[in-house]
Design a protein around this motif. Structure first.
Motif, PDB file in Angstrom:
ATOM      1  N   ALA A 168       0.809  -1.214   0.000  1.00 56.13           N
ATOM      2  CA  ALA A 168       0.000   0.000   0.000  1.00 56.13           C
ATOM      3  C   ALA A 168       0.843   1.266   0.000  1.00 56.13           C
ATOM      4  N   ILE A 169       0.207   2.343  -0.412  1.00 56.58           N
ATOM      5  CA  ILE A 169       0.762   3.694  -0.312  1.00 56.58           C
ATOM      6  C   ILE A 169      -0.085   4.422   0.726  1.00 56.58           C
ATOM      7  N   ASN A 170       0.563   5.063   1.685  1.00 54.96           N
ATOM      8  CA  ASN A 170      -0.202   5.787   2.699  1.00 54.96           C
ATOM      9  C   ASN A 170      -0.262   7.266   2.358  1.00 54.96           C
ATOM     10  N   VAL A 171      -1.346   7.892   2.791  1.00 56.56           N
ATOM     11  CA  VAL A 171      -1.517   9.336   2.687  1.00 56.56           C
ATOM     12  C   VAL A 171      -1.642   9.844   4.110  1.00 56.56           C
TER      13      VAL A 171
ATOM     14  N   CYS B 201      -3.803   3.576  -0.165  1.00 61.69           N
ATOM     15  CA  CYS B 201      -4.188   3.478  -1.572  1.00 61.69           C
ATOM     16  C   CYS B 201      -3.404   2.353  -2.240  1.00 61.69           C
ATOM     17  N   ASN B 202      -3.934   1.859  -3.338  1.00 60.67           N
ATOM     18  CA  ASN B 202      -3.268   0.784  -4.073  1.00 60.67           C
ATOM     19  C   ASN B 202      -2.208   1.285  -5.044  1.00 60.67           C
ATOM     20  N   ASP B 203      -2.279   2.577  -5.407  1.00 62.39           N
ATOM     21  CA  ASP B 203      -1.322   3.100  -6.388  1.00 62.39           C
ATOM     22  C   ASP B 203      -1.034   4.575  -6.089  1.00 62.39           C
ATOM     23  N   TRP B 204       0.033   5.077  -6.715  1.00 67.17           N
ATOM     24  CA  TRP B 204       0.473   6.455  -6.478  1.00 67.17           C
ATOM     25  C   TRP B 204      -0.518   7.477  -7.010  1.00 67.17           C
ATOM     26  N   PHE B 205      -1.134   7.193  -8.156  1.00 70.83           N
ATOM     27  CA  PHE B 205      -2.087   8.137  -8.738  1.00 70.83           C
ATOM     28  C   PHE B 205      -3.253   8.385  -7.782  1.00 70.83           C
ATOM     29  N   THR B 206      -3.803   7.324  -7.232  1.00 73.29           N
ATOM     30  CA  THR B 206      -4.918   7.456  -6.286  1.00 73.29           C
ATOM     31  C   THR B 206      -4.480   8.200  -5.033  1.00 73.29           C
TER      32      THR B 206
ATOM     33  N   PHE C  40       1.357  14.170   2.725  1.00 76.33           N
ATOM     34  CA  PHE C  40       2.471  13.351   2.279  1.00 76.33           C
ATOM     35  C   PHE C  40       1.964  11.997   1.808  1.00 76.33           C
ATOM     36  N   THR C  41       2.639  11.443   0.819  1.00 74.41           N
ATOM     37  CA  THR C  41       2.364  10.082   0.375  1.00 74.41           C
ATOM     38  C   THR C  41       3.660   9.294   0.492  1.00 74.41           C
ATOM     39  N   SER C  42       3.538   8.021   0.842  1.00 74.15           N
ATOM     40  CA  SER C  42       4.735   7.191   0.992  1.00 74.15           C
ATOM     41  C   SER C  42       4.368   5.720   0.903  1.00 74.15           C
ATOM     42  N   SER C  43       5.302   4.939   0.390  1.00 77.64           N
ATOM     43  CA  SER C  43       5.121   3.486   0.383  1.00 77.64           C
ATOM     44  C   SER C  43       5.821   2.860   1.585  1.00 77.64           C
ATOM     45  N   LYS C  44       6.509   3.681   2.361  1.00 76.52           N
ATOM     46  CA  LYS C  44       7.211   3.188   3.554  1.00 76.52           C
ATOM     47  C   LYS C  44       6.325   3.351   4.768  1.00 76.52           C
TER      48      LYS C  44
END
Length: 80
Positions: free
Chosen positions: A13-16, A30-35, A53-57
């Protein structure tokens, strides 16, 4: 609570997150960066005084609440 504790275990996941007046909130996963970017932009339009902020970490960053806690905190500060 930390991001690591809140990470979904079923998918990558990508977190916001939002930061507002010294507090950090998990807005969503989210499942992807665009979303993730769209969610952050939508929140920025409604709540312009916060940083997003968005991050996959999912490191052990302290989180003060989730999206509902953020909206409540923002509303209280705007009324003050």
């Amino acid at each position: 609570m930390t991001l690591r504790e809140l990470k979904p275990h079923t998918y990558s996941a990508i977190n916001v997150t939002a930061e507002y007046l010294g507090r950090r909130y998990l807005i969503t996963h989210c499942n992807d960066w665009f979303t993730a970017e769209r969610v952050a932009c939508d929140y920025q339009a409604k709540f312009p005084n916060a940083c997003y902020f968005t991050s996959s970490k999912y490191d052990s960053t302290h989180i003060d609440g989730k999206a509902i806690d953020f909206r409540n905190h923002y509303a209280k500060e705007k009324l003050a």
